[in-house]
Design a protein around this motif. Structure first.
Motif, PDB file in Angstrom:
ATOM      1  N   ARG A  44       6.817  -0.920  15.339  1.00 26.43           N
ATOM      2  CA  ARG A  44       6.459  -1.845  14.060  1.00 26.43           C
ATOM      3  C   ARG A  44       6.153  -0.379  13.240  1.00 26.43           C
ATOM      4  NH1 ARG A  44       4.016  -6.858  13.143  1.00 26.43           N
ATOM      5  NH2 ARG A  44       4.512  -7.042  15.187  1.00 26.43           N
ATOM      6  N   SER A  45       5.175   0.515  13.790  1.00 27.92           N
ATOM      7  CA  SER A  45       4.702   1.784  13.006  1.00 27.92           C
ATOM      8  C   SER A  45       6.005   2.336  12.710  1.00 27.92           C
ATOM      9  CB  SER A  45       3.751   2.462  14.023  1.00 27.92           C
ATOM     10  OG  SER A  45       2.462   2.039  14.456  1.00 27.92           O
ATOM     11  N   GLN A  46       6.965   2.441  13.372  1.00 25.16           N
ATOM     12  CA  GLN A  46       8.160   3.698  12.991  1.00 25.16           C
ATOM     13  C   GLN A  46       8.846   2.801  11.848  1.00 25.16           C
ATOM     14  OE1 GLN A  46       8.942   6.462  13.828  1.00 25.16           O
ATOM     15  NE2 GLN A  46       7.183   6.612  15.230  1.00 25.16           N
ATOM     16  N   ILE A  47       8.959   1.239  11.934  1.00 28.53           N
ATOM     17  CA  ILE A  47       9.584   0.767  10.613  1.00 28.53           C
ATOM     18  C   ILE A  47       8.706   0.999   9.663  1.00 28.53           C
ATOM     19  CG2 ILE A  47      10.075  -1.567  10.049  1.00 28.53           C
ATOM     20  CD1 ILE A  47      10.738  -2.153  12.941  1.00 28.53           C
ATOM     21  N   ILE A  48       7.439   0.885   9.585  1.00 24.18           N
ATOM     22  CA  ILE A  48       6.595   1.083   8.448  1.00 24.18           C
ATOM     23  C   ILE A  48       6.798   2.388   7.786  1.00 24.18           C
ATOM     24  CG2 ILE A  48       4.256   0.945   7.579  1.00 24.18           C
ATOM     25  CD1 ILE A  48       3.711  -1.370   9.606  1.00 24.18           C
ATOM     26  N   LEU A  49       6.635   3.143   8.821  1.00 27.12           N
ATOM     27  CA  LEU A  49       6.707   4.682   8.268  1.00 27.12           C
ATOM     28  C   LEU A  49       8.028   5.063   7.519  1.00 27.12           C
ATOM     29  CD1 LEU A  49       4.557   6.555  10.951  1.00 27.12           C
ATOM     30  CD2 LEU A  49       3.834   6.396   8.679  1.00 27.12           C
ATOM     31  N   GLN A  50       8.990   4.569   8.318  1.00 26.62           N
ATOM     32  CA  GLN A  50      10.285   4.833   7.830  1.00 26.62           C
ATOM     33  C   GLN A  50      10.490   4.066   6.388  1.00 26.62           C
ATOM     34  OE1 GLN A  50      12.198   6.815   9.245  1.00 26.62           O
ATOM     35  NE2 GLN A  50      14.198   6.770   8.403  1.00 26.62           N
TER      36      GLN A  50
END
Length: 187
Positions: A14-20
């Protein structure tokens, strides 16, 4: 707003999706006028806008959603840097609502509050597969007057920006703005 698919995503993913989403957002200026932004997407974008932090939780904003083709074209013709509104199928005009401004030295905090809401609009649009771009209105009194007159805004509404939104017809690569020289550490 969380659905079953979201529940299957672990915290790191989820963090990676948001940061991306943050790192790949671009200011889009070319839209496909044949593809309309739907009301559900606009509502999701507005919900994201209203999730922004505000000083003393005053929420000193008002959002004017423009989908009227004549109004979009008039904004494109009348406002510098807003020419892409003639291709967008929607725009959100972010306004400060004077009736909810703080008083005294904090009376200008509304600018920060509506800026945070505006960034959420840009990020939510990108997350939904839409393009958007922030076009400046405030503090230019001529631009503020144009928007107020075109949209017949009440006196308490201060137009801050116009954010055209649509399906992108020409995408471009995000600019890597990472600059370690802009950082000072005090350890």
């Amino acid at each position: 707003m969380e659905n079953q698919k979201d529940k299957n995503i672990d915290g790191k993913e989820r963090s990676q999706i948001i940061l991306q989403n943050i790192l790949t957002r671009t200011s889009d200026r070319m839209f496909d006028p044949s593809k309309e932004v739907g009301p559900d997407d606009l509502q999701t974008i507005l919900q994201a806008a209203m999730a922004a932090p505000t000083a003393v939780n005053r929420q000193p904003w008002q959002f004017v959603v423009v989908t009227n083709r004549d109004l979009l074209n008039k904004m494109a013709e009348s406002l510098p840097y807003c020419h892409m509104a003639n291709q967008a199928t929607a725009a959100i005009v972010v306004c400060g609502d004077k009736s909810r401004f703080l008083e005294g030295i904090d009376d200008e905090l509304w600018v920060q509050d509506v800026s945070a809401a505006s960034e959420n609009i840009l990020l939510a649009s990108h997350a939904l597969g839409l393009g958007s771009v922030w076009t400046c209105v405030y503090p230019h009194t001529d631009r503020m007057g144009i928007v107020s007159e075109l949209l017949q805004l009440p006196e308490d509404f201060v137009p801050f920006n116009v954010i055209p939104i649509g399906y992108v017809s020409q995408s471009h690569t995000p600019i890597n703005k990472w600059n370690p020289a802009a950082i000072t550490y005090r350890t």
